[in-house]
Design a protein around this motif. Structure first.
Motif, PDB file in Angstrom:
ATOM      1  N   ASP A  97     -18.304  -1.771  -1.606  1.00  0.00           N
ATOM      2  CA  ASP A  97     -18.797  -3.061  -2.047  1.00  0.00           C
ATOM      3  C   ASP A  97     -19.492  -3.728  -0.866  1.00  0.00           C
ATOM      4  N   LEU A  98     -20.779  -3.917  -0.983  1.00  0.00           N
ATOM      5  CA  LEU A  98     -21.555  -4.470   0.126  1.00  0.00           C
ATOM      6  C   LEU A  98     -21.241  -5.938   0.400  1.00  0.00           C
ATOM      7  N   MET A  99     -20.625  -6.610  -0.544  1.00  0.00           N
ATOM      8  CA  MET A  99     -20.286  -8.020  -0.367  1.00  0.00           C
ATOM      9  C   MET A  99     -18.974  -8.209   0.398  1.00  0.00           C
ATOM     10  N   GLU A 100     -18.151  -7.187   0.455  1.00  0.00           N
ATOM     11  CA  GLU A 100     -16.812  -7.306   1.034  1.00  0.00           C
ATOM     12  C   GLU A 100     -16.800  -7.882   2.462  1.00  0.00           C
ATOM     13  N   PRO A 101     -17.701  -7.494   3.360  1.00  0.00           N
ATOM     14  CA  PRO A 101     -17.661  -8.080   4.702  1.00  0.00           C
ATOM     15  C   PRO A 101     -17.916  -9.586   4.726  1.00  0.00           C
ATOM     16  N   PHE A 102     -18.417 -10.126   3.621  1.00  0.00           N
ATOM     17  CA  PHE A 102     -18.738 -11.546   3.555  1.00  0.00           C
ATOM     18  C   PHE A 102     -17.741 -12.329   2.704  1.00  0.00           C
ATOM     19  N   ARG A 103     -16.731 -11.649   2.167  1.00  0.00           N
ATOM     20  CA  ARG A 103     -15.772 -12.287   1.266  1.00  0.00           C
ATOM     21  C   ARG A 103     -15.096 -13.491   1.921  1.00  0.00           C
ATOM     22  N   HIS A 104     -14.799 -13.393   3.199  1.00  0.00           N
ATOM     23  CA  HIS A 104     -14.125 -14.509   3.860  1.00  0.00           C
ATOM     24  C   HIS A 104     -14.963 -15.781   3.806  1.00  0.00           C
ATOM     25  N   LEU A 105     -16.279 -15.646   3.781  1.00  0.00           N
ATOM     26  CA  LEU A 105     -17.134 -16.835   3.690  1.00  0.00           C
ATOM     27  C   LEU A 105     -16.979 -17.507   2.325  1.00  0.00           C
ATOM     28  N   ILE A 106     -16.866 -16.699   1.277  1.00  0.00           N
ATOM     29  CA  ILE A 106     -16.660 -17.227  -0.069  1.00  0.00           C
ATOM     30  C   ILE A 106     -15.302 -17.921  -0.144  1.00  0.00           C
ATOM     31  N   GLU A 107     -14.283 -17.264   0.386  1.00  0.00           N
ATOM     32  CA  GLU A 107     -12.934 -17.833   0.338  1.00  0.00           C
ATOM     33  C   GLU A 107     -12.829 -19.106   1.167  1.00  0.00           C
ATOM     34  N   ARG A 108     -13.444 -19.125   2.339  1.00  0.00           N
ATOM     35  CA  ARG A 108     -13.416 -20.335   3.168  1.00  0.00           C
ATOM     36  C   ARG A 108     -14.181 -21.478   2.509  1.00  0.00           C
ATOM     37  N   THR A 109     -15.273 -21.151   1.835  1.00  0.00           N
ATOM     38  CA  THR A 109     -16.030 -22.179   1.120  1.00  0.00           C
ATOM     39  C   THR A 109     -15.189 -22.769  -0.003  1.00  0.00           C
TER      40      THR A 109
END
Length: 96
Positions: free
Chosen positions: A1-13
């Motif tokens: 999943d190419l989005m996985e490295p950015f998941r923390h940004l979604i969760e922090r938002t």
């Protein structure tokens, strides 16, 4: 999943939206199986995510910070190049 490295940004938002009261309990609809944002709140939240994705971040090994959109675009092209045999390896996005 190419989005996985950015998941923390979604969760922090999401966490910031709740703690800063940009989202409240009234913005959610709950039934016996699911919980979701009402349309107006979903639009506000997606706006916050888009703002976050516009903010520059620096990838591991990079000299210049770039927007998340740019990092996602570069990562997608890196994967395509690897799949086509045009790159020796695929290295996913990592933050400093």
């Amino acid at each position: 999943d190419l989005m996985e490295p950015f998941r923390h940004l979604i969760e922090r938002t999401a966490l910031a939206a709740v703690t800063r009261q940009r989202l409240s309990l009234q913005d959610f609809t709950v039934d016996s199986e699911q919980c979701w944002l009402v349309p107006a709140a979903r639009n506000r939240y997606l706006g916050l995510v888009m703002e976050r994705f516009d903010q520059p971040i620096t990838a591991l090994g990079a000299e210049q910070p770039r927007s998340v959109y740019d990092h996602l675009h570069a990562q997608n092209h890196a994967l395509i190049d690897w799949l086509r045999g045009q790159a020796p390896a695929f290295v996913g996005f990592r933050m400093r």
